[in-house]
Design an enzyme around this catalytic site. Structure first.
Site, PDB file in Angstrom:
ATOM      1  N   HIS A  67       0.814  -1.211   0.000  1.00 44.60           N
ATOM      2  CA  HIS A  67       0.000   0.000   0.000  1.00 44.60           C
ATOM      3  C   HIS A  67       0.856   1.273   0.000  1.00 44.60           C
ATOM      4  CE1 HIS A  67       0.859   0.678   4.316  1.00 44.60           C
ATOM      5  NE2 HIS A  67       0.834  -0.652   4.375  1.00 44.60           N
ATOM      6  N   ASP A  68       0.403   2.248  -0.782  1.00 43.16           N
ATOM      7  CA  ASP A  68       0.969   3.600  -0.804  1.00 43.16           C
ATOM      8  C   ASP A  68       2.371   3.667  -1.398  1.00 43.16           C
ATOM      9  OD1 ASP A  68      -1.281   4.968   0.708  1.00 43.16           O
ATOM     10  OD2 ASP A  68      -0.647   3.488   2.189  1.00 43.16           O
ATOM     11  N   GLY A  90       5.194  -0.920   2.375  1.00 44.78           N
ATOM     12  CA  GLY A  90       4.330   0.249   2.274  1.00 44.78           C
ATOM     13  C   GLY A  90       5.087   1.568   2.275  1.00 44.78           C
TER      14      GLY A  90
END
Length: 269
Positions: free
Chosen positions: A123-124, A141
């Site tokens: 994520h991200d 992440g």
């Protein structure tokens, strides 16, 4: 209207947006908010969900999981996004997660990337163009990966780490600090092991540019003074050199992770 070819065993939401020439193979699942650009191909057994956009010409191979819920306990169903660029190749069993509220709500992969089997993008993470990830690479992440970075097999990157453009990460490396542009990192835990000279030559960088970059590298990672002082000196000494200024700006930028240094305290160049 789309002229997509959808295998009868695939489950494709009526709300998904399919571009021209899309091919969806057997047993694929495509969710409500998914957008597939022109000529995207899902070979078979691909799961794509969430607020996910896949750019034109990208091919995704069997058992890839794209845009499904991030592996983050702080995720609470926020409408975050995943964007995958054009002409990417995403191989078998790759997992790519969307962003989270704590990280900007976006995971992004650039154009012309090759992500080999069983690699993971968390994520991200923001991935540049022309990035190559060999098998089993793990990007944690919030990482930022520049253009033209190459990762050797089974290498992993700590969360919030930055990898500068044109860097090379050796196989089996655990990278827990920022890697300068044009740098090469190897080891567990990884250290800076010089410049990615092979990559620079393959990409047709000017010989004099490489010579000046090597001189700046030796100056920045010398043993005298502090790193900040040496970076400031290099910024002045190589004021008109774009490659050196890339390195200077990267080191000077704020980061959650330390800059990777040569393990023995010397420049290795």
């Amino acid at each position: 209207m789309s002229d997509a070819v959808v295998h009868p065993t695939a489950i494709v939401s009526a709300h998904a947006q399919l571009g021209k020439g899309v091919k969806i193979g057997p047993f694929c699942i495509v969710g409500d908010k998914v957008v597939l650009g022109d000529n995207v191909e899902l070979i078979s057994h691909v799961s794509i969900d969430g607020n996910t956009v896949v750019g034109a010409g990208t091919r995704i191979f069997p058992f890839a999981s794209v845009g499904n819920e991030p592996q983050d306990l702080k995720f609470h169903g926020e409408n975050s996004r995943l964007e995958i660029g054009e002409r990417c190749t995403i191989r078998e069993s790759v997992t790519i997660n969307p962003g989270t509220e704590n990280g900007g709500m976006l995971t992004k992969i650039g154009n012309d990337c090759l992500i080999m089997a069983s690699a993971h993008v968390a994520h991200d993470a923001i991935i540049g163009n022309n990035v190559i990830m060999a098998n089993y690479v793990g990007i944690a992440g919030h990482c930022q990966i520049g253009d033209n970075v190459i990762f050797g097999g089974t290498s992993v990157v700590h969360q919030f780490t930055r990898i500068g453009a044109h860097a090379f990460i050796g196989a089996h490396s655990m990278v827990d600090g920022d890697v300068i542009p044009y740098g090469m990192a190897v080891g567990n835990r990884a250290s800076l092991s010089g410049l990615n000279l092979v990559g620079l030559k393959r990409r047709k960088f000017d010989r004099e540019e490489i010579h000046r970059l090597r001189a700046a590298y030796r100056s920045i990672f010398a043993s005298e003074g502090t790193l900040r002082e040496r970076v400031e000196d290099a910024a002045v000494m190589f004021k008109g050199d774009a490659l050196v200024q890339d390195v200077v700006a990267f080191i000077a930028a704020a980061s959650d992770r330390p800059i990777l240094l040569p393990r023995n305290g010397h420049s290795n160049e």
